[in-house]
Motif scaffolding. Structure first.
Motif, PDB file in Angstrom:
ATOM      1  N   VAL A   1      40.862  -6.884   5.099  1.00  0.00           N
ATOM      2  CA  VAL A   1      41.088  -7.033   3.667  1.00  0.00           C
ATOM      3  C   VAL A   1      40.488  -5.808   2.993  1.00  0.00           C
ATOM      4  O   VAL A   1      39.392  -5.357   3.346  1.00  0.00           O
ATOM      5  CB  VAL A   1      40.474  -8.343   3.117  1.00  0.00           C
ATOM      6  CG1 VAL A   1      38.982  -8.440   3.409  1.00  0.00           C
ATOM      7  CG2 VAL A   1      40.752  -8.489   1.622  1.00  0.00           C
ATOM      8  N   TYR A   2      41.224  -5.261   2.034  1.00  0.00           N
ATOM      9  CA  TYR A   2      40.781  -4.071   1.317  1.00  0.00           C
ATOM     10  C   TYR A   2      40.326  -4.465  -0.084  1.00  0.00           C
ATOM     11  O   TYR A   2      41.040  -5.164  -0.809  1.00  0.00           O
ATOM     12  CB  TYR A   2      41.915  -3.049   1.223  1.00  0.00           C
ATOM     13  CG  TYR A   2      41.587  -1.831   0.392  1.00  0.00           C
ATOM     14  CD1 TYR A   2      40.630  -0.915   0.821  1.00  0.00           C
ATOM     15  CD2 TYR A   2      42.233  -1.594  -0.823  1.00  0.00           C
ATOM     16  CE1 TYR A   2      40.329   0.212   0.065  1.00  0.00           C
ATOM     17  CE2 TYR A   2      41.945  -0.467  -1.582  1.00  0.00           C
ATOM     18  CZ  TYR A   2      40.986   0.426  -1.138  1.00  0.00           C
ATOM     19  OH  TYR A   2      40.686   1.535  -1.892  1.00  0.00           O
ATOM     20  N   ASP A   3      39.130  -4.019  -0.456  1.00  0.00           N
ATOM     21  CA  ASP A   3      38.581  -4.278  -1.779  1.00  0.00           C
ATOM     22  C   ASP A   3      38.754  -3.023  -2.630  1.00  0.00           C
ATOM     23  O   ASP A   3      38.064  -2.023  -2.406  1.00  0.00           O
ATOM     24  CB  ASP A   3      37.089  -4.625  -1.664  1.00  0.00           C
ATOM     25  CG  ASP A   3      36.475  -5.028  -3.004  1.00  0.00           C
ATOM     26  OD1 ASP A   3      37.084  -4.726  -4.050  1.00  0.00           O
ATOM     27  OD2 ASP A   3      35.390  -5.640  -2.998  1.00  0.00           O
ATOM     28  N   PRO A   4      39.672  -3.033  -3.605  1.00  0.00           N
ATOM     29  CA  PRO A   4      39.903  -1.832  -4.414  1.00  0.00           C
ATOM     30  C   PRO A   4      38.669  -1.401  -5.209  1.00  0.00           C
ATOM     31  O   PRO A   4      38.530  -0.210  -5.535  1.00  0.00           O
ATOM     32  CB  PRO A   4      41.037  -2.253  -5.361  1.00  0.00           C
ATOM     33  CG  PRO A   4      41.708  -3.396  -4.677  1.00  0.00           C
ATOM     34  CD  PRO A   4      40.606  -4.115  -3.959  1.00  0.00           C
ATOM     35  N   ALA A   5      37.764  -2.346  -5.533  1.00  0.00           N
ATOM     36  CA  ALA A   5      36.578  -2.001  -6.328  1.00  0.00           C
ATOM     37  C   ALA A   5      35.582  -1.193  -5.507  1.00  0.00           C
ATOM     38  O   ALA A   5      35.066  -0.170  -5.952  1.00  0.00           O
ATOM     39  CB  ALA A   5      35.928  -3.265  -6.876  1.00  0.00           C
ATOM     40  N   THR A   6      35.314  -1.645  -4.280  1.00  0.00           N
ATOM     41  CA  THR A   6      34.343  -0.949  -3.429  1.00  0.00           C
ATOM     42  C   THR A   6      35.001   0.039  -2.479  1.00  0.00           C
ATOM     43  O   THR A   6      34.320   0.859  -1.862  1.00  0.00           O
ATOM     44  CB  THR A   6      33.547  -1.963  -2.584  1.00  0.00           C
ATOM     45  OG1 THR A   6      34.454  -2.656  -1.697  1.00  0.00           O
ATOM     46  CG2 THR A   6      32.855  -2.981  -3.478  1.00  0.00           C
TER      47      THR A   6
ATOM     48  N   SER B   1      41.279 -16.840   0.580  1.00  0.00           N
ATOM     49  CA  SER B   1      41.447 -16.146  -0.696  1.00  0.00           C
ATOM     50  C   SER B   1      42.525 -15.099  -0.533  1.00  0.00           C
ATOM     51  O   SER B   1      43.021 -14.870   0.573  1.00  0.00           O
ATOM     52  CB  SER B   1      40.127 -15.517  -1.170  1.00  0.00           C
ATOM     53  OG  SER B   1      39.643 -14.594  -0.229  1.00  0.00           O
ATOM     54  N   ASN B   2      42.895 -14.439  -1.609  1.00  0.00           N
ATOM     55  CA  ASN B   2      44.043 -13.537  -1.610  1.00  0.00           C
ATOM     56  C   ASN B   2      43.620 -12.120  -1.952  1.00  0.00           C
ATOM     57  O   ASN B   2      42.690 -11.910  -2.734  1.00  0.00           O
ATOM     58  CB  ASN B   2      45.089 -14.020  -2.618  1.00  0.00           C
ATOM     59  CG  ASN B   2      45.636 -15.383  -2.259  1.00  0.00           C
ATOM     60  OD1 ASN B   2      46.489 -15.507  -1.393  1.00  0.00           O
ATOM     61  ND2 ASN B   2      45.133 -16.429  -2.912  1.00  0.00           N
ATOM     62  N   SER B   3      44.318 -11.162  -1.377  1.00  0.00           N
ATOM     63  CA  SER B   3      43.999  -9.767  -1.643  1.00  0.00           C
ATOM     64  C   SER B   3      45.000  -8.884  -0.916  1.00  0.00           C
ATOM     65  O   SER B   3      46.091  -9.314  -0.565  1.00  0.00           O
ATOM     66  CB  SER B   3      42.568  -9.452  -1.200  1.00  0.00           C
ATOM     67  OG  SER B   3      42.174  -8.172  -1.679  1.00  0.00           O
TER      68      SER B   3
ATOM     69  N   ALA C   1      46.942   1.811  -1.133  1.00  0.00           N
ATOM     70  CA  ALA C   1      47.335   2.124   0.236  1.00  0.00           C
ATOM     71  C   ALA C   1      46.624   3.379   0.728  1.00  0.00           C
ATOM     72  O   ALA C   1      46.146   3.434   1.878  1.00  0.00           O
ATOM     73  CB  ALA C   1      48.845   2.299   0.324  1.00  0.00           C
ATOM     74  N   ASN C   2      46.521   4.384  -0.126  1.00  0.00           N
ATOM     75  CA  ASN C   2      45.807   5.606   0.249  1.00  0.00           C
ATOM     76  C   ASN C   2      44.316   5.341   0.420  1.00  0.00           C
ATOM     77  O   ASN C   2      43.674   5.880   1.331  1.00  0.00           O
ATOM     78  CB  ASN C   2      46.028   6.690  -0.812  1.00  0.00           C
ATOM     79  CG  ASN C   2      47.455   7.201  -0.821  1.00  0.00           C
ATOM     80  OD1 ASN C   2      48.162   7.127   0.180  1.00  0.00           O
ATOM     81  ND2 ASN C   2      47.904   7.723  -1.956  1.00  0.00           N
ATOM     82  N   GLY C   3      43.757   4.494  -0.458  1.00  0.00           N
ATOM     83  CA  GLY C   3      42.345   4.135  -0.335  1.00  0.00           C
ATOM     84  C   GLY C   3      42.063   3.391   0.950  1.00  0.00           C
ATOM     85  O   GLY C   3      41.033   3.608   1.597  1.00  0.00           O
ATOM     86  N   LEU C   4      42.986   2.522   1.341  1.00  0.00           N
ATOM     87  CA  LEU C   4      42.835   1.773   2.588  1.00  0.00           C
ATOM     88  C   LEU C   4      42.871   2.717   3.796  1.00  0.00           C
ATOM     89  O   LEU C   4      42.060   2.593   4.723  1.00  0.00           O
ATOM     90  CB  LEU C   4      43.944   0.725   2.689  1.00  0.00           C
ATOM     91  CG  LEU C   4      43.820  -0.343   3.771  1.00  0.00           C
ATOM     92  CD1 LEU C   4      44.552  -1.620   3.334  1.00  0.00           C
ATOM     93  CD2 LEU C   4      44.402   0.113   5.105  1.00  0.00           C
ATOM     94  N   THR C   5      43.796   3.670   3.777  1.00  0.00           N
ATOM     95  CA  THR C   5      43.890   4.639   4.872  1.00  0.00           C
ATOM     96  C   THR C   5      42.619   5.466   4.981  1.00  0.00           C
ATOM     97  O   THR C   5      42.113   5.720   6.084  1.00  0.00           O
ATOM     98  CB  THR C   5      45.102   5.557   4.668  1.00  0.00           C
ATOM     99  OG1 THR C   5      46.295   4.758   4.649  1.00  0.00           O
ATOM    100  CG2 THR C   5      45.207   6.579   5.782  1.00  0.00           C
ATOM    101  N   THR C   6      42.081   5.891   3.838  1.00  0.00           N
ATOM    102  CA  THR C   6      40.841   6.664   3.830  1.00  0.00           C
ATOM    103  C   THR C   6      39.678   5.850   4.380  1.00  0.00           C
ATOM    104  O   THR C   6      38.861   6.340   5.168  1.00  0.00           O
ATOM    105  CB  THR C   6      40.518   7.127   2.399  1.00  0.00           C
ATOM    106  OG1 THR C   6      41.585   7.949   1.924  1.00  0.00           O
ATOM    107  CG2 THR C   6      39.221   7.921   2.357  1.00  0.00           C
ATOM    108  N   ALA C   7      39.602   4.573   3.984  1.00  0.00           N
ATOM    109  CA  ALA C   7      38.528   3.701   4.468  1.00  0.00           C
ATOM    110  C   ALA C   7      38.628   3.488   5.973  1.00  0.00           C
ATOM    111  O   ALA C   7      37.622   3.462   6.679  1.00  0.00           O
ATOM    112  CB  ALA C   7      38.569   2.358   3.739  1.00  0.00           C
TER     113      ALA C   7
END
Length: 524
Positions: free
Chosen positions: A296-301, A326-328, A235-241
């Motif tokens: 969609v948020y990709d945790p890897a990238t 697909s799911n994510s 969730a924090n990574g998504l906000t930063t992105a």
């Protein structure tokens, strides 16, 4: 190209016809549906068209193809690029979905699924229906996700859509309860909790194949569906992105997951193919659909990408319906992008809309270069983004596409989805400017992948192309060009020329993508 706004007067209409004959730009027709909702026995929404009609109607059909009503009160609402007609029809029986046919041009169909809180379905035939409606279409699921196979099987026997109301974040569905219904395209599970809703049509589940991959049989296979809050890290990574893109997050980040489980919890991912399944996220406030998108948020990238999504904002509901195969992890973000060199341009609204959807990028933060030609690789990338596809790496598809090229992954995705093919010498020619013929072919194949391509007979093809004196210049894409015209996405440069060999600009491509997404009901 028609301007964004004009008054419906004969004088201005004549002026626009003169201008369109003089300017060498692509013309795009538009007809389709938007903001369609089927809930509690009422279907409502809007039809848009670039053709004004005093007899706008919407015909309503049940899942078996029987006509069950006509929204003859469809009324003219507003003009903004296209004419919009609002319609509503009440007193309908409860079906899993309805199919609608607009009667402005009489050629565009749209499927809308039932979003009633309890969707019972008796298929008792026609209009307001009759006969008893079976009960038991909602099943409460305990926090551990357990579900009785017989209870579910009996509910599916009497209802096309069964709601599974979760107390927790997951449900463990016994595959043996589904086996009798996976060949019925009307049967679906509506899985819901306070974080969202997942609509799962049973026909997408290849139970025998899944059981084989798990090394077991269907009786010992479980379908796991989860709707859970993303981890704090994600969730924090998504906000930063989102912040890095100049946007803000407007919903909770929710992880939707679907998998098959075998003995000892062995897991197998479920391949959805080209089936775009609907997931609904509740929103805490109303958002402007032209300045918001699901992502969609990709945790890897740690990157965000566009997801096909339609916003429903009413007095009682603020939500987004996400469509993806697909799911994510999904969320909604708001943006307000613009480009200095597109201000006042005929395609400004389309450019800004798709920039806010993360479908198109500027050349710089302030420049879009709308009149620059677009290459085959660039347009392939845009189509892949518009469909919300994952890139495909590692394949060798064309001798002039190397794994080190920036477009390698999108070319792989487009080939896998059968949206592009190469030349006879096994080249793709990625840096070559795309022609109208090639562009129409890509768009039609994208429509096909999304399940929205119109059917065009050979006679209809001849009729559609026959009015263009340069149709004989179409080298190989006669069918695709005709289908693009029938879909309301491509029209002639003039009344009698189609210009298949002319090159498309970035602005024209953005407009075509906007029409594609609207036709597929992937945006509103």
């Amino acid at each position: 190209m028609k301007p964004a706004v004009f008054k419906k007067t004969a004088q201005v209409t004549i002026m626009m016809l003169i201008i369109s004959a003089l300017l060498p730009v692509l013309a795009f027709a538009a007809t389709g549906f938007t903001n369609v909702v089927y809930k509690d026995g009422t279907v409502s929404g809007s039809v848009y068209s670039d053709t004004y009609s005093v007899n706008s109607q919407v015909y309503v059909y049940d899942p078996s193809g029987n006509k069950i009503g006509t929204a003859s009160t469809a009324t003219y609402s507003v003009y903004n690029d296209v004419y919009t007609y609002n319609f509503s029809l009440s007193g309908l029986s409860s079906y899993a979905y309805l199919k609608l046919l607009e009667q402005v041009t009489g050629s565009v169909y749209h499927t809308v699924y039932n979003t009633s809180s309890s969707n019972n379905n008796n298929h008792s035939g026609g209009g307001g229906g009759g006969g008893a409606i079976p009960s038991g279409s909602t099943i409460s699921v305990s926090s551990d996700g357990s579900l009785d196979a017989n209870t579910l099987k009996n509910a599916l026997a009497n209802n096309d859509v069964v709601e599974l109301k979760l107390s927790g974040d997951l449900v463990l569905i016994p595959a043996k309860a589904l086996v009798d219904y996976v060949s019925d395209k009307n049967k679906a599970l509506k899985i819901t909790n306070d974080k969202g809703t997942y609509l799962l049509p049973l026909y997408v589940l290849k139970l025998e194949d899944l059981a084989g991959k798990l090394g077991t049989d269907v009786d010992n296979t479980t379908i796991k569906v989860s709707i859970s809050a993303a981890s704090d890290e994600d969730a924090n990574g998504l906000t930063t992105a989102a912040s890095a893109l100049g946007g803000t997050v407007a919903s909770q980040a929710v992880d939707f997951n679907l998998a098959a489980l075998g003995p000892d919890n062995k897991s197998q991912a479920i391949d959805l193919g080209s089936n775009y399944l609907s997931r609904t996220l509740p929103l805490s406030k109303s958002v402007n659909p032209s300045k918001a998108t699901a992502v969609v948020y990709d945790p890897a990238t740690k990157k965000l990408s566009f997801v096909p999504s339609v916003f429903n904002n009413t007095d009682s509901t603020n939500e987004v319906v996400i469509k993806r195969n697909s799911n994510s992890i999904y969320a909604v973000i708001e943006l307000d992008k613009s480009f200095a060199d597109s201000q006042g341009h005929w395609a400004q609204s389309n450019i800004e809309l798709l920039a806010n959807k993360l479908v198109i990028d500027g050349v710089t933060d302030t420049s879009f270069q709308p009149e620059r030609n677009i290459t085959r690789a660039e347009f392939a990338a845009l189509v892949v983004r518009a469909l919300g596809l994952n890139t495909v790496t590692g394949g060798t598809y064309f001798k002039d596409v190397d794994s080190s090229n920036w477009f390698s992954g999108v070319v792989g995705a487009a080939v896998t989805a059968k949206i592009i093919d190469g030349y006879e010498d096994n080249t793709f020619r990625p840096d070559q400017s795309i022609t109208r013929e090639e562009l129409a072919a890509m768009v039609v194949r994208a429509l096909d992948y999304a399940g929205a391509k119109p059917e065009v007979s050979s006679d209809r093809q001849a009729e559609l192309l026959g009015k263009f004196k340069d149709a004989n210049q179409i080298v190989w894409g006669q069918q695709e060009m005709a289908e693009a015209i029938e879909a309301g996405i491509v029209d002639g440069i003039t009344d009698n020329t189609i210009a298949p060999a002319s090159q498309a600009t970035r602005a024209q491509s953005a407009t075509m993508l906007k029409r594609l997404l609207t036709k597929a009901n992937f945006i509103n």
